[in-house]
Write an enzyme that holds these catalytic residues in place. Sequence first.
Site: not given
Length: 280
Positions: A246-248
């Site tokens: 989850p780079c977001h």
Amino acid sequence: MPRDDTDSYHYKVMGRAIEAVDRLGPQASLDQIAAEMGMSAAHFQRLFSAWAGVSPKRYRQYLTLGHAKCLLADRFTTLDTALATGLSGSGRLHDLFLRWEAMSPGDFARAGEGLVIYWGWFESPFGPALVMGTEKGLCGIAFAAETTEEAAMEDLVSRWPKALFTEDPMRLRPWVLRAFGVAQDGPVPLYMIGAPFQIKVWEALMQIPSGHVTTYSEIAQAVGHPKAVRAVGTAVGRNPISYLIPCHRALRKSGGLGGYHWGLPVKRAILAWESARLEA
């Protein structure tokens, strides 16, 4: 799946809603936003309730530009704490049971030579998704709603230029159904293909629970390189497995969204979608 116009339509409506909220401001009424998009208020409310799980009024709060700062204030995750409480390894991460392994540094240096990568297009809650995987697990998820399908394909293929790419969406379908919550009948295996430092950063990202966020500097601390914030930001941006890694959920210390490889509207949409589900 592989392709379903329903999810794509919902995401397009949501993307237009983000633009409408930005233009009209967070105090805009349901009628104003629906009119801006050429819909009746009732139709707009049905679509958003089906997609987000909450009312449009509540969801608008998650779409505002200040939502990232609210997340940092209320749901900031200290990664050391996440590790201590068992959110790493084979634990349950961001609503999904993930297991992963990483390609060896030597194999990575060979740019995918001898590796067979299967690919297919699928619809996701966030628009068209290009999914790639090996025999060991998913190795790439790219969102094309804010780019193009051609650009997404070129992007992922260029990461492992010597691999053999074979279109086979049905091989990937069981993993994709679990990845996007359609099925809950087993783990989602990931096969991380990256440099050693990148993989350390991606592993740190997987400590961040759904609906929570952390900062690039916090990630740098967690991987043992507190001064390497810029390098961490680059590694976050090079994450090939969007959403599952989850780079977001990585934000600037100031509360700014930072960048997102597949477009900031997608990042905002995912953060809002996760917040809605956490609070529903």
